[in-house]
Design a protein around this motif. Sequence first.
Motif, PDB file in Angstrom:
ATOM      1  N   VAL A  79       0.848  -1.199   0.000  1.00  6.34           N
ATOM      2  CA  VAL A  79       0.000   0.000   0.000  1.00  6.34           C
ATOM      3  C   VAL A  79       0.880   1.245   0.000  1.00  6.34           C
ATOM      4  O   VAL A  79       0.653   2.187  -0.773  1.00  6.34           O
ATOM      5  N   ALA A  80       1.892   1.259   0.862  1.00  5.75           N
ATOM      6  CA  ALA A  80       2.804   2.398   0.941  1.00  5.75           C
ATOM      7  C   ALA A  80       3.445   2.684  -0.414  1.00  5.75           C
ATOM      8  O   ALA A  80       3.469   3.830  -0.874  1.00  5.75           O
ATOM      9  N   ASP A  81       3.948   1.648  -1.053  1.00  2.70           N
ATOM     10  CA  ASP A  81       4.596   1.816  -2.359  1.00  2.70           C
ATOM     11  C   ASP A  81       3.616   2.359  -3.397  1.00  2.70           C
ATOM     12  O   ASP A  81       3.973   3.194  -4.227  1.00  2.70           O
ATOM     13  N   SER A  82       2.379   1.900  -3.336  1.00  2.00           N
ATOM     14  CA  SER A  82       1.396   2.316  -4.349  1.00  2.00           C
ATOM     15  C   SER A  82       0.992   3.778  -4.206  1.00  2.00           C
ATOM     16  O   SER A  82       0.590   4.405  -5.186  1.00  2.00           O
ATOM     17  N   ASN A  85       6.133   6.141   3.007  1.00  2.00           N
ATOM     18  CA  ASN A  85       6.848   5.060   3.679  1.00  2.00           C
ATOM     19  C   ASN A  85       5.860   4.173   4.435  1.00  2.00           C
ATOM     20  O   ASN A  85       4.691   4.501   4.592  1.00  2.00           O
ATOM     21  N   ARG A  86       6.351   3.035   4.909  1.00  2.00           N
ATOM     22  CA  ARG A  86       5.487   2.053   5.560  1.00  2.00           C
ATOM     23  C   ARG A  86       4.806   2.623   6.804  1.00  2.00           C
ATOM     24  O   ARG A  86       3.627   2.365   7.058  1.00  2.00           O
ATOM     25  N   ASP A  87       5.545   3.404   7.599  1.00  2.00           N
ATOM     26  CA  ASP A  87       4.969   3.968   8.823  1.00  2.00           C
ATOM     27  C   ASP A  87       3.809   4.915   8.513  1.00  2.00           C
ATOM     28  O   ASP A  87       2.797   4.908   9.212  1.00  2.00           O
ATOM     29  N   THR A  88       3.959   5.713   7.482  1.00  2.00           N
ATOM     30  CA  THR A  88       2.881   6.631   7.084  1.00  2.00           C
ATOM     31  C   THR A  88       1.664   5.847   6.625  1.00  2.00           C
ATOM     32  O   THR A  88       0.530   6.166   7.003  1.00  2.00           O
ATOM     33  N   ALA A  89       1.878   4.805   5.834  1.00  2.00           N
ATOM     34  CA  ALA A  89       0.758   3.971   5.383  1.00  2.00           C
ATOM     35  C   ALA A  89       0.070   3.312   6.573  1.00  2.00           C
ATOM     36  O   ALA A  89      -1.165   3.247   6.625  1.00  2.00           O
ATOM     37  N   GLU A  92      -7.451   1.322  -4.686  1.00  2.42           N
ATOM     38  CA  GLU A  92      -8.556   0.562  -5.279  1.00  2.42           C
ATOM     39  C   GLU A  92      -8.194   0.079  -6.678  1.00  2.42           C
ATOM     40  O   GLU A  92      -8.400  -1.082  -7.014  1.00  2.42           O
ATOM     41  N   ARG A  93      -7.627   0.937  -7.498  1.00  3.64           N
ATOM     42  CA  ARG A  93      -7.298   0.568  -8.890  1.00  3.64           C
ATOM     43  C   ARG A  93      -6.184  -0.472  -8.961  1.00  3.64           C
ATOM     44  O   ARG A  93      -6.242  -1.388  -9.781  1.00  3.64           O
ATOM     45  N   LYS A  94      -5.158  -0.320  -8.123  1.00  8.64           N
ATOM     46  CA  LYS A  94      -4.006  -1.231  -8.210  1.00  8.64           C
ATOM     47  C   LYS A  94      -4.305  -2.613  -7.646  1.00  8.64           C
ATOM     48  O   LYS A  94      -3.906  -3.621  -8.230  1.00  8.64           O
ATOM     49  N   PHE A  95      -5.021  -2.676  -6.532  1.00 10.15           N
ATOM     50  CA  PHE A  95      -5.176  -3.953  -5.841  1.00 10.15           C
ATOM     51  C   PHE A  95      -6.591  -4.524  -5.845  1.00 10.15           C
ATOM     52  O   PHE A  95      -6.753  -5.735  -5.768  1.00 10.15           O
TER      53      PHE A  95
END
Length: 79
Positions: A26-29, A33-37, A56-59
């Motif tokens: 999710v963070a990458d998309s 960063n991971r903490d923010t996500a 929604e579109r990516k996953f």
Amino acid sequence: MALPASIQFSNLRAEMARSGVTIQDVADSIGVNRDTAARKLARKSPFTLDEAFRIERKFFSGLGIPYLFAESIDDHRAS
């Protein structure tokens, strides 16, 4: 069985688990960063509309923003 009240975005989290999508994915998309996500998924920080659409579109294409982010939409309607 009901989910604990501490779980935020329960539909999104359930779909992530079913599909094997991680917080890092999710963070990458959404370009954070991971903490923010993780903070966004815990509703400590808001998702932007653009971020919600990217997720929604990516996953989860076809599931829709209202389903994935139902708690946030319901909170907005109650205001």
